[in-house]
Design a protein around this motif. Structure first.
Motif, short mmCIF file in Angstrom:
data_model
loop_
_atom_site.label_atom_id
_atom_site.label_comp_id
_atom_site.label_asym_id
_atom_site.label_seq_id
_atom_site.Cartn_x
_atom_site.Cartn_y
_atom_site.Cartn_z
N LEU A 150 34.86 -17.41 44.56
CA LEU A 150 34.71 -18.31 45.70
C LEU A 150 34.37 -19.74 45.32
O LEU A 150 34.41 -20.64 46.16
N LEU A 151 34.07 -19.98 44.03
CA LEU A 151 33.54 -21.32 43.70
C LEU A 151 34.55 -22.43 43.94
O LEU A 151 34.18 -23.56 44.29
N PHE A 165 30.16 -16.40 53.78
CA PHE A 165 29.23 -15.28 53.59
C PHE A 165 29.95 -14.28 52.70
O PHE A 165 30.95 -13.69 53.14
N SER A 223 32.03 -12.49 43.55
CA SER A 223 31.99 -13.52 44.59
C SER A 223 31.81 -14.90 43.97
O SER A 223 32.50 -15.85 44.34
N THR A 224 30.87 -15.02 43.04
CA THR A 224 30.61 -16.32 42.42
C THR A 224 31.90 -16.93 41.88
O THR A 224 32.26 -18.06 42.23
N PHE A 225 32.59 -16.18 41.02
CA PHE A 225 33.76 -16.77 40.36
C PHE A 225 34.99 -16.78 41.26
O PHE A 225 35.88 -17.59 41.08
N THR A 244 22.42 -26.04 52.87
CA THR A 244 22.90 -24.86 52.15
C THR A 244 23.84 -25.29 51.03
O THR A 244 24.76 -26.07 51.26
N GLY A 245 23.60 -24.78 49.85
CA GLY A 245 24.34 -25.24 48.67
C GLY A 245 25.69 -24.58 48.48
O GLY A 245 25.97 -23.50 49.00
N LYS A 246 26.53 -25.29 47.73
CA LYS A 246 27.81 -24.76 47.26
C LYS A 246 27.62 -24.25 45.83
O LYS A 246 26.68 -24.65 45.14
N ILE A 247 28.55 -23.44 45.37
CA ILE A 247 28.55 -23.02 43.97
C ILE A 247 29.09 -24.19 43.15
O ILE A 247 30.17 -24.71 43.44
N GLU A 249 34.52 -24.62 47.40
CA GLU A 249 33.52 -25.66 47.68
C GLU A 249 32.99 -25.61 49.11
O GLU A 249 32.84 -26.63 49.78
N ILE A 250 32.75 -24.40 49.58
CA ILE A 250 32.16 -24.20 50.91
C ILE A 250 30.73 -23.70 50.70
O ILE A 250 30.51 -22.86 49.83
N PRO A 251 29.75 -24.21 51.47
CA PRO A 251 28.37 -23.71 51.34
C PRO A 251 28.37 -22.17 51.36
O PRO A 251 28.99 -21.55 52.24
N TYR A 252 27.67 -21.61 50.37
CA TYR A 252 27.83 -20.18 50.08
C TYR A 252 26.53 -19.42 50.30
O TYR A 252 25.49 -19.78 49.78
N ILE A 253 26.63 -18.34 51.08
CA ILE A 253 25.49 -17.46 51.31
C ILE A 253 25.81 -16.11 50.70
O ILE A 253 26.68 -15.39 51.19
N GLY A 254 25.14 -15.81 49.61
CA GLY A 254 25.39 -14.56 48.89
C GLY A 254 24.61 -13.43 49.51
O GLY A 254 23.42 -13.55 49.76
N TYR A 310 21.60 -12.52 47.79
CA TYR A 310 21.61 -12.83 46.37
C TYR A 310 21.98 -14.29 46.13
O TYR A 310 23.09 -14.72 46.47
N LEU A 337 17.31 -19.47 49.91
CA LEU A 337 18.33 -18.82 50.75
C LEU A 337 17.67 -17.96 51.82
O LEU A 337 18.07 -17.97 52.99
N ARG A 345 32.32 -23.83 57.68
CA ARG A 345 30.98 -24.33 57.37
C ARG A 345 30.23 -23.45 56.37
O ARG A 345 29.47 -23.96 55.56
N TYR A 346 30.41 -22.16 56.46
CA TYR A 346 29.74 -21.26 55.52
C TYR A 346 30.68 -20.17 55.06
O TYR A 346 31.51 -19.67 55.83
N ILE A 403 23.65 -22.84 41.87
CA ILE A 403 23.60 -23.06 43.32
C ILE A 403 22.17 -23.46 43.67
O ILE A 403 21.22 -23.06 42.99
#
Lengths: 349, 349
Positions: free
Chosen positions: A107-108, A92, A103-105, B201-204, A111-116, B118, B126, A89-90, B340
């Motif tokens: 994990l993109l 992290f 992380s951005t590049f 919660t958004g995806k990248i 396609e999982i909701p992303y919490i940075g 972030y 977020l 689901r998320y 995002i």
């Protein structure tokens, strides 16, 4: 994960000033580690899932290479755990680079909701803390927590690109090239024996130290603060743990932490270890004070710590990744290097 | 906040793929906004709590000045809300600078357990999402969510220092100098009429766009993705909201978002607005596409949106801060600019 959870009990207890006890444990049902060549030649060489032959990992830049570490760690984890990304689901995630681009590049594509998250080298502890909250709070059945660091991208980000050939003092740590990923779940899986049962979230602690080549000393006060608060909040003592393990204090920070805690009558000498000291052999690998980076604690947790817990060799561990909150800009502008440390209680179950 | 909460009901419902509905609303019991001189001369001038006379705010560097924005926003919030920092369990904070140093140095004096986030300019969304989870999950009674941006530190971080005098194309947005802070609580306070009742919660999302001078276009696909998923997860339609408000898409991104959603038969024309367009008057302030930065959505939320909700003028708002996930390094290495967006449902109560 669809459906109404109104009837579930809240499985958490807020303790003291900074801690949470999870009444229903959050199971760590899988993990994966990907490391660079040097890490794969160190003392833990037989325990990692993936060892790169080349730290560029087929990429054109160090930053891109770091992204592939996260991508490969999550892919390996999904594969090992036999779970599909749709059922997570998320995510992290976090790393040390400006704007967390690894992380951005990395994990993109999942396609999982992303919490940075950003907690410098403590980010592994922060991601496990927030991931546990999401699972324990009933917001998610499965979440993945992932962090990375890369020696070359970190040197460029915080000090100088490698090609400058700058000298490193003995107090400096060596940023680990690696990524560790963890699958947390509300459901126990057959054969799973590790669970997160509590957390202590750290405050920013600033002793005014300014030496970015001595991160251990900068972070030790934060580690001391979090461990002390943890013991207060849980009414615990070091002997309650088989191991108390910091992320990357290294040789200098290790001594500083133990000294600081001894002043508060807390003696860690029986239980203490540091991921940064475990991952390299300084006699043969010339890494000075030890390993560092938010990949360091993550890969040691996956490869060594969870393995010991899974096997029942360690029953209860306090895992305390530590972070130095600086940037090249804050350093160049003469600011201090505050620290932060986030503690996670991991138990065999 | 001490004590066992086993007997409390879990107040959340996971919806669809990416959303949570909070059965017990998370109350927004206070907020504060601090803005720079230019923002204080714009259309919302009468609504901000603090307007700086000088964007350096008495500091020696732009980064330090940005730190003081966060410090002043949290101080103002604590004062307005008549709450002491000891009674705030977590600070969820973030900014746009490398290694989030504005938050580090701005927040360290409060000594509140700190969770660094972030999400670029989406960080306000977020922070509210994670803060709401902490409160709704029973992990905290009160949390503060704070974000900031500063025109001068952001130009230096992402493009060029101001003293280079570089030209800005019309598609560029103007980073808002400002910080917004929010106090979320599990308990309603007399006179409080705003609550967070859900999140998506958004995806990248990466459409391969590479123009860092056209962030609106880079972020619009992420905003479209999150809004579309939100409508699916909640079985909602635009007419269910009085306003659907993005963070900082600006004029270019606004058009792109509406076009993308129209292709999916979602027509936002009745409800749509963008914080970046509201905060400046382009006719007189020469800000081109509009305002941006994770201070932009935060100060507009505090000054305008919450005020409208508090007064019952808007009953239900979908607040969707958007972020462009790039760094100077990823841009210079020729990488795309993924986006995002994190959506938060805010209702009058």
């Amino acid at each position: 994960m669809n459906g109404n959870h109104e009837d579930r009990k809240v499985p958490a207890q807020a303790l003291g000033k900074q801690s949470i006890r999870f009444i229903n444990p959050v199971y760590c049902i899988g993990s994966a580690s990907v490391v660079g060549k040097k890490e794969g030649e160190g003392p833990l060489r037989d325990l990692f899932d993936v060892i790169l032959e080349d730290d560029m990992n087929g990429c054109n830049s160090w930053e891109e290479a770091e992204s592939t570490l996260q991508r490969d760690a999550v892919s390996t984890l999904l594969q090992k755990s036999e779970i599909r990304s749709e059922n997570v689901r998320y995510l992290f995630g976090g790393d040390l680079l400006g704007q967390s681009i690894a992380s951005t590049f990395g994990l993109l594509s999942f396609e999982i909701p992303y919490i940075g998250l950003y907690g410098a080298c403590s980010t592994c502890g922060l991601s496990l803390s927030m991931g546990s909250m999401a699972v324990a709070g009933g917001f998610a059945e499965n979440v993945i927590c992932v962090t990375s660091s890369h020696f070359a991208s970190a040197e460029k980000e915080f000090r100088f690109p490698l090609s400058y050939g700058n000298q490193r003092p003995l107090s400096a740590t060596w940023t680990v090239t690696g990524s560790g990923a963890f699958l947390l779940s509300s459901s126990k899986k057959t054969g799973v024996h590790a669970a997160i049962t509590g957390i202590t979230t750290g405050k920013i602690v600033d002793y005014g130290l300014k030496d970015s080549m001595n991160m251990g000393a900068c972070m030790a006060p934060a580690a001391a603060d979090t461990i002390l608060q943890h013991m207060k909040d849980f009414h615990a003592k070091p002997a309650d743990y088989d191991k108390i393990i910091t992320g990357d204090l290294g040789e200098v920070g290790k001594t500083a932490l133990q000294d600081l805690l001894l002043q508060k009558d807390i003696d860690l000498s029986e239980q203490y270890m540091d991921c940064g000291i475990e991952i390299f052999d300084d006699d043969t690998q010339d890494t000075h004070s030890g390993g560092s980076g938010c990949g360091c604690s993550a890969v040691v947790l996956s490869a060594l710590i969870l393995r010991q817990i899974e096997r029942g060799i360690w029953k209860k561990v306090l895992f305390v990744p530590t972070g130095a909150l600086l940037s090249k800009i804050s350093f160049n502008e003469g600011k201090s290097v505050p620290g932060i440390a986030h503690a996670v209680v991991i138990e065999s179950c």
